[in-house]
Design a protein around this motif. Sequence first.
Motif, short mmCIF file in Angstrom:
data_model
loop_
_atom_site.label_atom_id
_atom_site.label_comp_id
_atom_site.label_asym_id
_atom_site.label_seq_id
_atom_site.Cartn_x
_atom_site.Cartn_y
_atom_site.Cartn_z
N ASN A 200 7.13 -71.28 -14.50
CA ASN A 200 6.93 -72.70 -14.22
C ASN A 200 7.39 -73.56 -15.39
OD1 ASN A 200 5.91 -72.30 -11.70
ND2 ASN A 200 3.76 -72.40 -12.31
N PHE A 201 7.22 -73.07 -16.60
CA PHE A 201 7.66 -73.83 -17.77
C PHE A 201 9.16 -74.06 -17.71
CE2 PHE A 201 9.61 -73.69 -21.98
CZ PHE A 201 9.05 -74.82 -22.56
N PHE A 202 9.92 -73.05 -17.32
CA PHE A 202 11.37 -73.19 -17.24
C PHE A 202 11.76 -74.11 -16.09
CE2 PHE A 202 11.03 -69.71 -20.07
CZ PHE A 202 12.23 -69.61 -20.76
N THR A 207 14.09 -77.71 -17.20
CA THR A 207 14.90 -78.53 -16.28
C THR A 207 14.87 -79.99 -16.70
OG1 THR A 207 14.50 -77.01 -14.43
CG2 THR A 207 15.15 -79.27 -13.89
N ALA A 208 13.69 -80.50 -17.02
CA ALA A 208 13.57 -81.91 -17.43
C ALA A 208 14.32 -82.19 -18.71
CB ALA A 208 12.09 -82.26 -17.59
N ILE A 209 14.29 -81.24 -19.65
CA ILE A 209 15.00 -81.42 -20.92
C ILE A 209 16.50 -81.51 -20.70
CG2 ILE A 209 15.57 -80.30 -23.12
CD1 ILE A 209 12.66 -79.10 -22.98
N ILE A 210 17.02 -80.64 -19.85
CA ILE A 210 18.46 -80.66 -19.56
C ILE A 210 18.86 -81.97 -18.90
CG2 ILE A 210 20.25 -79.60 -18.11
CD1 ILE A 210 18.89 -76.90 -18.73
N CYS A 211 18.01 -82.44 -18.01
CA CYS A 211 18.31 -83.69 -17.31
C CYS A 211 18.20 -84.91 -18.21
CB CYS A 211 17.39 -83.86 -16.10
SG CYS A 211 17.73 -82.69 -14.77
N VAL A 235 13.67 -78.30 -7.94
CA VAL A 235 14.63 -78.24 -9.05
C VAL A 235 16.02 -78.67 -8.58
CG1 VAL A 235 15.73 -76.73 -10.74
CG2 VAL A 235 13.29 -76.50 -10.29
N LYS A 236 16.42 -78.23 -7.39
CA LYS A 236 17.71 -78.65 -6.85
C LYS A 236 17.79 -80.18 -6.73
CE LYS A 236 19.09 -74.59 -4.16
NZ LYS A 236 19.37 -74.06 -2.80
N ARG A 237 16.71 -80.78 -6.25
CA ARG A 237 16.69 -82.23 -6.09
C ARG A 237 16.82 -82.94 -7.44
NH1 ARG A 237 12.30 -82.36 -3.78
NH2 ARG A 237 10.91 -83.03 -5.47
N ILE A 238 16.15 -82.42 -8.44
CA ILE A 238 16.20 -83.04 -9.77
C ILE A 238 17.61 -82.97 -10.34
CG2 ILE A 238 15.39 -82.83 -12.16
CD1 ILE A 238 12.73 -81.81 -11.02
N TYR A 239 18.25 -81.81 -10.24
CA TYR A 239 19.61 -81.68 -10.76
C TYR A 239 20.59 -82.57 -10.00
CZ TYR A 239 18.59 -77.79 -13.94
OH TYR A 239 18.12 -77.02 -14.97
N ASN A 317 5.26 -76.32 -29.56
CA ASN A 317 5.49 -77.18 -30.72
C ASN A 317 6.73 -78.06 -30.54
OD1 ASN A 317 5.29 -78.34 -33.26
ND2 ASN A 317 6.25 -76.60 -34.30
N GLU A 318 6.55 -79.18 -29.87
CA GLU A 318 7.61 -80.17 -29.68
C GLU A 318 8.89 -79.56 -29.13
OE1 GLU A 318 8.15 -82.25 -33.40
OE2 GLU A 318 6.49 -83.58 -32.97
N VAL A 319 8.76 -78.64 -28.16
CA VAL A 319 9.94 -77.97 -27.63
C VAL A 319 10.88 -78.95 -26.92
CG1 VAL A 319 8.94 -77.34 -25.41
CG2 VAL A 319 10.73 -75.91 -26.39
N VAL A 320 10.32 -80.01 -26.33
CA VAL A 320 11.15 -80.97 -25.61
C VAL A 320 12.16 -81.61 -26.55
CG1 VAL A 320 11.14 -83.14 -24.33
CG2 VAL A 320 9.35 -81.45 -23.90
N LYS A 321 11.67 -82.14 -27.66
CA LYS A 321 12.55 -82.80 -28.62
C LYS A 321 13.50 -81.81 -29.27
CE LYS A 321 10.51 -85.79 -31.18
NZ LYS A 321 9.66 -86.40 -32.26
N THR A 322 12.98 -80.62 -29.63
CA THR A 322 13.77 -79.63 -30.36
C THR A 322 14.88 -79.04 -29.50
OG1 THR A 322 11.76 -79.05 -31.57
CG2 THR A 322 13.63 -77.57 -31.80
N LEU A 323 14.56 -78.68 -28.25
CA LEU A 323 15.56 -78.08 -27.37
C LEU A 323 16.65 -79.08 -27.01
CD1 LEU A 323 16.64 -75.77 -25.68
CD2 LEU A 323 15.05 -76.41 -23.85
#
Length: 383
Positions: A200-202, A207-211, A235-239, A317-323
């Motif tokens: 679920n995290f992925f 998915t949100a980070i890539i978008c 996920v398909k809809r988001i992409y 630990n702040e994976v959104v910003k770091t990734l």
Amino acid sequence: MKQNSKILIAAGGTGGHIFPALSIINEIKMNDFIVITDQRGENYFNNFFSNKNINHKIFVHKVSSPSNELFIVKLRSIYQLLISLLKTIFLILLNKPQVIVGFGGYPSVAPVIAAKLLKIPSIIHEQNAIIGRANKLLGKISNLLALSFFETKNTENNHNLIYTGNPTRKEHCLRQLSYSAPNKTQKFEILIVGGSLGANFFSEQVTAIICSLPRELRENIYITQQVGKNDISKVKRIYNNHQIEFFIESFFDNIFEKFKKAHLIITRSGGSSVAEILTSRRPVIFIPLPTSFDNHQLENTKLITNIGGGWVLDQNNEVVKTLKKLLENLIKNPKKLVIASNQIKKLSKDLEVKRKNKSATEFFSDVLIDLIKTNHKKISKPC
């Protein structure tokens, strides 16, 4: 080794235990196999054998961890283990396997204990850089404890160690395929494999980070992603909403084909995932499962990240910003990926030298064959 030797394979039901077992069965398939697994593993083995002409029998044992703090749960686990042990002894006496191979997980416990009681040679395989609870016990009574990592932690008291590496399917071995970064006319292809634990995290966070990447970068990437069945449509809809090209499935039968095309892998860091990175020699971003036992997934990453073959991020630990920052950097500077791939290639070759220039699957199979031939009287020298 003569054909039709009988081999008992025992493995827990997660991919990390199952995939190495399947790789070995496929390598030495001219034999008869008795498989002991749990309910989760049954489907893996049934699907594997369904299109292969390999003699086999599959037995499902209901076993669970005795480490639960509730006394009643501990008693139930011990009872299940005793039942599994009695069933295994009966299977061994009836089928007379020449060797027993445990690939970890609690379904391996009874077969290896039975092997000790009945004086049948056995091998335990450890997939991770920190030995698991079941293997820590079984490694003391098996003839050999085979390691995926040359320096596996918590094995100091074992004197029957041998380094084999982690067996992977032959299709995953891309040693003859060179790696090249995407050029200006190519899409930057990212393969995302979340695994069965923490997927679920992925599906949500990654998915949100890539978008959230800048539009000019989103237009130049292609995403191939493993997503849980319940999340596929979302996920398909988001992409689609973010104009990102993608290919999404809940499971890839031909995952090695996805590895071939990928310029970058984003994945967990279970033993099998690390082994596939080594054999495919693809640059990687690891996001270890934070709840893994003894944090072994983080320990697994060090083999590759310590030599500059990839990057590791802390999910908590702040994976959104770091990734996001890391992806922007790599997309803009693809030469860094080539450097990482070359480092993995060098490491992979060095490890093959330790295995007499053989893949992990080939070397482990040779050790197994030698154990059958000699009936554990003259085993290859442990490391």
